[in-house]
Write a protein that holds these residues in place. Structure first.
Motif, mmCIF file in Angstrom:
data_model
loop_
_atom_site.group_PDB
_atom_site.id
_atom_site.type_symbol
_atom_site.label_atom_id
_atom_site.label_comp_id
_atom_site.label_asym_id
_atom_site.label_seq_id
_atom_site.Cartn_x
_atom_site.Cartn_y
_atom_site.Cartn_z
ATOM 1 N N SER A 1 3.338 10.565 -9.294
ATOM 2 C CA SER A 1 2.846 10.650 -10.673
ATOM 3 C C SER A 1 1.647 11.578 -10.798
ATOM 4 C CB SER A 1 2.485 9.247 -11.180
ATOM 5 O OG SER A 1 1.493 8.654 -10.352
ATOM 6 N N GLY A 2 0.600 11.302 -10.008
ATOM 7 C CA GLY A 2 -0.623 12.085 -10.151
ATOM 8 C C GLY A 2 -0.593 13.429 -9.453
ATOM 9 N N GLY A 3 0.220 13.541 -8.363
ATOM 10 C CA GLY A 3 0.223 14.776 -7.598
ATOM 11 C C GLY A 3 1.361 15.714 -7.905
ATOM 12 N N VAL A 4 2.540 15.151 -8.321
ATOM 13 C CA VAL A 4 3.713 15.994 -8.568
ATOM 14 C C VAL A 4 4.019 16.094 -10.054
ATOM 15 C CG1 VAL A 4 6.179 16.285 -8.091
ATOM 16 C CG2 VAL A 4 4.659 15.413 -6.296
ATOM 17 N N ALA B 1 -1.380 16.484 -3.723
ATOM 18 C CA ALA B 1 -0.491 15.440 -3.219
ATOM 19 C C ALA B 1 -0.650 15.198 -1.728
ATOM 20 C CB ALA B 1 0.960 15.803 -3.524
ATOM 21 N N ALA B 2 -1.374 16.059 -1.028
ATOM 22 C CA ALA B 2 -1.479 15.909 0.427
ATOM 23 C C ALA B 2 -2.725 16.623 0.932
ATOM 24 C CB ALA B 2 -0.235 16.475 1.124
ATOM 25 N N ARG B 3 -3.064 16.325 2.188
ATOM 26 C CA ARG B 3 -4.162 16.931 2.936
ATOM 27 C C ARG B 3 -5.527 16.421 2.455
ATOM 28 N NH1 ARG B 3 -3.538 20.948 6.334
ATOM 29 N NH2 ARG B 3 -5.661 21.657 5.884
ATOM 30 N N PHE C 1 -9.357 11.388 -4.007
ATOM 31 C CA PHE C 1 -9.281 10.416 -5.092
ATOM 32 C C PHE C 1 -8.013 9.583 -5.057
ATOM 33 C CE2 PHE C 1 -8.270 9.104 -9.452
ATOM 34 C CZ PHE C 1 -9.409 8.360 -9.724
ATOM 35 N N LEU C 2 -6.840 10.180 -4.913
ATOM 36 C CA LEU C 2 -5.594 9.413 -4.938
ATOM 37 C C LEU C 2 -5.477 8.442 -3.766
ATOM 38 C CD1 LEU C 2 -2.861 11.910 -6.224
ATOM 39 C CD2 LEU C 2 -4.018 10.082 -7.459
ATOM 40 N N PRO C 3 -5.763 8.851 -2.526
ATOM 41 C CA PRO C 3 -5.750 7.849 -1.442
ATOM 42 C C PRO C 3 -6.724 6.700 -1.682
ATOM 43 C CG PRO C 3 -5.781 10.059 -0.529
ATOM 44 C CD PRO C 3 -5.996 10.208 -1.997
ATOM 45 N N PHE C 4 -7.913 7.032 -2.169
ATOM 46 C CA PHE C 4 -8.889 5.981 -2.482
ATOM 47 C C PHE C 4 -8.358 5.051 -3.557
ATOM 48 C CE2 PHE C 4 -11.856 4.958 -5.921
ATOM 49 C CZ PHE C 4 -12.615 3.969 -5.316
ATOM 50 N N TYR D 1 0.824 -1.204 0.000
ATOM 51 C CA TYR D 1 0.000 0.000 0.000
ATOM 52 C C TYR D 1 0.863 1.262 0.000
ATOM 53 C CZ TYR D 1 -4.211 -2.730 1.078
ATOM 54 O OH TYR D 1 -5.268 -3.594 1.020
ATOM 55 N N MET D 2 1.910 1.258 0.827
ATOM 56 C CA MET D 2 2.736 2.458 0.953
ATOM 57 C C MET D 2 3.450 2.781 -0.356
ATOM 58 S SD MET D 2 5.870 3.242 3.615
ATOM 59 C CE MET D 2 4.774 3.264 5.034
ATOM 60 N N TRP D 3 3.981 1.754 -1.026
ATOM 61 C CA TRP D 3 4.717 1.986 -2.273
ATOM 62 C C TRP D 3 3.792 2.553 -3.340
ATOM 63 C CZ3 TRP D 3 4.519 0.171 -7.298
ATOM 64 C CH2 TRP D 3 5.635 0.451 -8.094
ATOM 65 N N LEU D 4 2.603 1.975 -3.470
ATOM 66 C CA LEU D 4 1.667 2.475 -4.470
ATOM 67 C C LEU D 4 1.211 3.895 -4.140
ATOM 68 C CD1 LEU D 4 0.031 1.946 -7.006
ATOM 69 C CD2 LEU D 4 -1.771 0.958 -5.584
ATOM 70 N N ALA D 5 1.006 4.181 -2.857
ATOM 71 C CA ALA D 5 0.613 5.529 -2.457
ATOM 72 C C ALA D 5 1.695 6.539 -2.823
ATOM 73 C CB ALA D 5 0.328 5.570 -0.954
ATOM 74 N N ILE D 6 2.968 6.197 -2.564
ATOM 75 C CA ILE D 6 4.069 7.091 -2.926
ATOM 76 C C ILE D 6 4.142 7.279 -4.435
ATOM 77 C CG2 ILE D 6 6.595 7.324 -2.904
ATOM 78 C CD1 ILE D 6 6.589 5.867 -0.225
ATOM 79 N N LEU D 7 3.928 6.194 -5.184
ATOM 80 C CA LEU D 7 3.946 6.274 -6.647
ATOM 81 C C LEU D 7 2.833 7.191 -7.169
ATOM 82 C CD1 LEU D 7 5.242 5.205 -9.268
ATOM 83 C CD2 LEU D 7 3.584 3.333 -9.220
ATOM 84 N N LEU D 8 1.644 7.091 -6.573
ATOM 85 C CA LEU D 8 0.539 7.943 -7.001
ATOM 86 C C LEU D 8 0.774 9.400 -6.624
ATOM 87 C CD1 LEU D 8 -2.539 5.669 -6.161
ATOM 88 C CD2 LEU D 8 -1.648 6.246 -8.416
ATOM 89 N N VAL D 9 1.381 9.637 -5.454
ATOM 90 C CA VAL D 9 1.724 11.008 -5.073
ATOM 91 C C VAL D 9 2.685 11.617 -6.086
ATOM 92 C CG1 VAL D 9 2.975 12.398 -3.380
ATOM 93 C CG2 VAL D 9 1.289 10.745 -2.607
#
Length: 331
Positions: free
Chosen positions: A159-162, A169-171, A194-197, A149-157
Motif C-alpha cells: 500500500s505505502g510503497g507500491v 518499499a525496501a532497503r 518509517f514503514l518498518p517502524f 508482523y509479516m502480513w502487516l509488513a507485506i500490506l504496508l509494502v
C-alpha cells in the motif's frame, strides 16, 4: 535489596550460559557444509587445490578439532570478544559484520517498543474511562494483536510503497547515497525507516491498549477504589491510584514481550530488505554461516536479557511495596 539483585544476576548468568550453549549447538545441527559452500564460491575444480583449501578453511573456522574442543574454543574466544570469522562475508570478522547491522535493528526496535508501550497504555487507560472510546479501541486492539508482523509488513509494502508510492518499499537508504552524517542522508534514512517502524508499532500497540484497559477497569472496581470513593475522595485521585497500580503488570509485561517484538523485527526486516540483523540472519542461514548465526543470536540473547533486567530494576523502583518487602526480608 542487594540480595535480590544478586539472585537476579545469578539467574541471568545461568540463563546466559544455557542460551550460549544452545547457540553453539543449533548451527551445527543444521544440514549443509559451510566449507563446501566456500569451495563452491571459489569455483575450485582441481581436487588437490580443493583439498588444500578445505584444510585451510577448516583450520580458519576451527572445524579440524573434535566438537567438544570446538565448544571450549568457542567459550574461550567469546570471553576474549572474538566471535570468529564470517563465512558469508569472508574474511570479515563476525563482530564487525554484526555491528554494522546492529544500529538499524536498534533504531527500529527501541522507538517501536517504547512508543507502542506509552501510546498503548495511554489509550487503554482512556478507554477504561470512556464508553465511546472503549467501543472503538477494544475491537481495534484485538484486531491489531491478531495481525502477524509479516502480513502487516507485506500490506504496508504494497500500500505505502507500491500502490501509493509514498515511501520506499525496501532497503535502509537509497542506492544513490552513501552513509554519512549529512542532513540529506538522515532524511533519506527516516524515509526508508518509517514503514518498518510502523508495522512493529501498530501490532504492539493493540496488545498494550487491551492490557491497560482491562487492568484499569479491574483496579477501579477493587475494594480500595470503592473505599476511597466512600470516603469522598475525588474521582481523579481514585483514577490516578488505579492507573499507577495498573502500570506495574505492564512493566513486567514489557519484559515478557521483548522476545516476541525482537522476533517480529527480524521478520519485518526480511520483508523490507532492511539492512538489520533480520536480513543478516537470513543470509547467515542461507550460507550455513555458523559463526555469523551465533554472533547474531548472541546479540539478541544479550539484548533480551539486558532489557529484562532493566524491567526488573524499574519494577522495584516504581513499586514501593516491593522495595519495602525486600528491605524487610533482609533485616
Amino acid at each position: 535489596m542487594g540480595r535480590y539483585f544478586r539472585r537476579k544476576l545469578l539467574i541471568y548468568g545461568v540463563t546466559f550460559f544455557i542460551a550460549v550453549t544452545i547457540n553453539f549447538a543449533i548451527p551445527r545441527l543444521m544440514p549443509g557444509d559451510p566449507v563446501a559452500r566456500m569451495l563452491n564460491r571459489h569455483s575450485v575444480s582441481n581436487s588437490e587445490s580443493a583439498a588444500a583449501l578445505r584444510t585451510y578453511f577448516e583450520d580458519v573456522f576451527g572445524f579440524d578439532v573434535p566438537l567438544w574442543q570446538q565448544y571450549l574454543n568457542y567459550w574461550t574466544a567469546l570471553l576474549q570478544g572474538d566471535l570468529g570469522v564470517s563465512v558469508f562475508a569472508f574474511p570479515s570478522p563476525v563482530s564487525s559484520v554484526v555491528l554494522d547491522a546492529l544500529p538499524y535493528t536498534i533504531g527500529l526496535l527501541v522507538p517501536a517498543i517504547l512508543l507502542s508501550w506509552i501510546v498503548g497504555n495511554g489509550l487503554g487507560a482512556m478507554a477504561a474511562r470512556s464508553k465511546w472510546l472503549d467501543n472503538s479501541v477494544l475491537p481495534l486492539g484485538y484486531l491489531l494483536t491478531a495481525v502477524p508482523y509479516m502480513w502487516l509488513a507485506i500490506l504496508l509494502v504494497w500500500s505505502g510503497g507500491v500502490l501509493l508510492d509514498w515511501f520506499p518499499a525496501a532497503r535502509g537508504y537509497s542506492l544513490s547515497m552513501q552513509p554519512n552524517l549529512s542532513w540529506a542522508f538522515f532524511v533519506d534514512l527516516v524515509h526508508h525507516w518509517f514503514l518498518p517502524f510502523l508495522s512493529l508499532f501498530i501490532v504492539a500497540l493493540g496488545g498494550w491498549a487491551i492490557g491497560m484497559r482491562n487492568l484499569v477497569i479491574y483496579e477501579l472496581e477493587s475494594d480500595y477504589s470503592n473505599y476511597l470513593q466512600a470516603l469522598g475522595a475525588p474521582r481523579r485521585l481514585v483514577r490516578r491510584y488505579a492507573f499507577r497500580n495498573a502500570m506495574l503488570p505492564q512493566i513486567s509485561g514489557l519484559a515478557l514481550q521483548l522476545g516476541v517484538v525482537v522476533g517480529g523485527a527480524l521478520v519485518t526486516e526480511v520483508v523490507f530488505a532492511y539492512p538489520g540483523l533480520g536480513s543478516l540472519l537470513l543470509n547467515a542461514i542461507n550460507n550455513q554461516d555458523f559463526f555469523l548465526l551465533q554472533g547474531i543470536l548472541l546479540f539478541i540473547v544479550i539484548g533480551v536479557l539486558l532489557f529484562n533486567f532493566l524491567a526488573d530494576v524499574a519494577f522495584v523502583l516504581v513499586d514501593p511495596r516491593t522495595r519495602l518487602g525486600l528491605e524487610g526480608g533482609q533485616s
